[in-house]
Design a protein around this motif. Structure first.
Motif, short mmCIF file in Angstrom:
data_model
loop_
_atom_site.label_atom_id
_atom_site.label_comp_id
_atom_site.label_asym_id
_atom_site.label_seq_id
_atom_site.Cartn_x
_atom_site.Cartn_y
_atom_site.Cartn_z
N ASP A 49 0.84 -1.21 0.00
CA ASP A 49 0.00 0.00 0.00
C ASP A 49 0.87 1.26 0.00
OD1 ASP A 49 -1.81 2.06 0.36
OD2 ASP A 49 -2.91 1.06 1.97
N GLN A 50 1.38 1.58 -1.18
CA GLN A 50 2.25 2.75 -1.30
C GLN A 50 1.50 4.05 -1.06
OE1 GLN A 50 5.65 2.35 -1.68
NE2 GLN A 50 4.99 0.24 -1.29
N ALA A 51 0.22 4.11 -1.39
CA ALA A 51 -0.56 5.34 -1.19
C ALA A 51 -0.64 5.70 0.29
CB ALA A 51 -1.96 5.20 -1.80
N SER A 52 -1.09 4.77 1.11
CA SER A 52 -1.23 5.04 2.54
C SER A 52 0.12 5.32 3.18
CB SER A 52 -1.91 3.86 3.25
OG SER A 52 -3.23 3.68 2.77
N GLN A 53 1.11 4.53 2.83
CA GLN A 53 2.45 4.74 3.39
C GLN A 53 3.02 6.09 2.95
OE1 GLN A 53 5.21 1.39 3.09
NE2 GLN A 53 3.44 0.05 2.77
N ALA A 72 -0.32 5.37 9.49
CA ALA A 72 0.17 4.27 10.32
C ALA A 72 -1.02 3.41 10.72
CB ALA A 72 0.87 4.81 11.56
N LEU A 73 -0.79 2.10 10.76
CA LEU A 73 -1.80 1.18 11.28
C LEU A 73 -1.74 1.23 12.80
CD1 LEU A 73 -1.05 -1.88 8.97
CD2 LEU A 73 -3.08 -0.44 8.90
N VAL A 74 -2.83 1.64 13.41
CA VAL A 74 -2.87 1.77 14.87
C VAL A 74 -3.43 0.50 15.50
CG1 VAL A 74 -3.88 3.07 16.79
CG2 VAL A 74 -3.11 4.27 14.73
N ASP A 75 -4.52 -0.02 14.94
CA ASP A 75 -5.17 -1.20 15.50
C ASP A 75 -5.97 -1.90 14.41
OD1 ASP A 75 -5.84 -2.96 17.62
OD2 ASP A 75 -7.75 -1.93 17.93
N ILE A 76 -5.93 -3.20 14.42
CA ILE A 76 -6.68 -4.01 13.47
C ILE A 76 -7.36 -5.14 14.23
CG2 ILE A 76 -6.56 -5.52 11.43
CD1 ILE A 76 -5.77 -2.69 10.74
N LYS A 77 -8.65 -5.29 14.00
CA LYS A 77 -9.43 -6.41 14.54
C LYS A 77 -10.38 -6.86 13.44
CE LYS A 77 -9.25 -4.85 19.28
NZ LYS A 77 -9.90 -4.05 20.28
#
Length: 157
Positions: A24-28, A33-38
């Protein structure tokens, strides 16, 4: 043995996010930043940089939308079924400002068949600055391979 069957739903969601994030070059590129994933949920952050403000010296709405859309993407792909946006809309409530750390928290509202509905709240501190709603559609395939099953093993005797 099916590797994904041994993972809890939240562990599978994290594995899906790791698989997506690496490409995911766009988000990066926007500093997210990925904070939390569930399972069915994702939280991403992004700080408003000088190149993200508009002529009113507030966060350009396109960047806020993109943050919300990215959180939506990670939430709707958390079940290990590849999904894309079919539709997304946003309501801007308050402006984001230069230096604000925006937090986009996505949650699954419903999932039925190939369709999903997700809400994303974007905040700066305790202030809600936008509400996003996204509709997803699965497109086939997985993000995390299941691995070999017992029936895939061949005997060497």
């Amino acid at each position: 043995m099916n590797v994904t069957a041994k993972l809890s739903p939240d562990d599978l969601a994290r594995a899906c996010a790791e698989s997506m994030w690496k490409d995911d070059q766009a988000s990066q590129g926007l500093g997210m930043a990925l904070v939390d994933i569930k399972c069915g949920q994702a939280t991403l952050s992004m700080t408003i940089r000088p190149d993200m403000v508009n002529g009113h010296n507030i966060a350009h709405g396109g960047f806020i939308f993109t943050l919300a859309d990215s959180a939506f993407a990670f939430a709707c792909n958390s079940h290990n079924e590849r999904a894309v946006a079919a539709q997304g809309s946003i309501t801007f409530i308050r402006p984001g400002k230069l230096g604000d750390e925006l937090i986009a928290a996505a949650r699954e509202v419903s999932k039925s068949g190939r369709s999903g509905l997700y809400d994303v709240r974007v905040t700066a501190g305790d202030v809600v600055i936008a509400e996003f709603r996204g509709h997803s559609r699965t497109i086939g395939g997985t993000l995390v391979p299941a691995g070999p099953t017992d029936s895939d093993k061949t005997s060497t005797t």
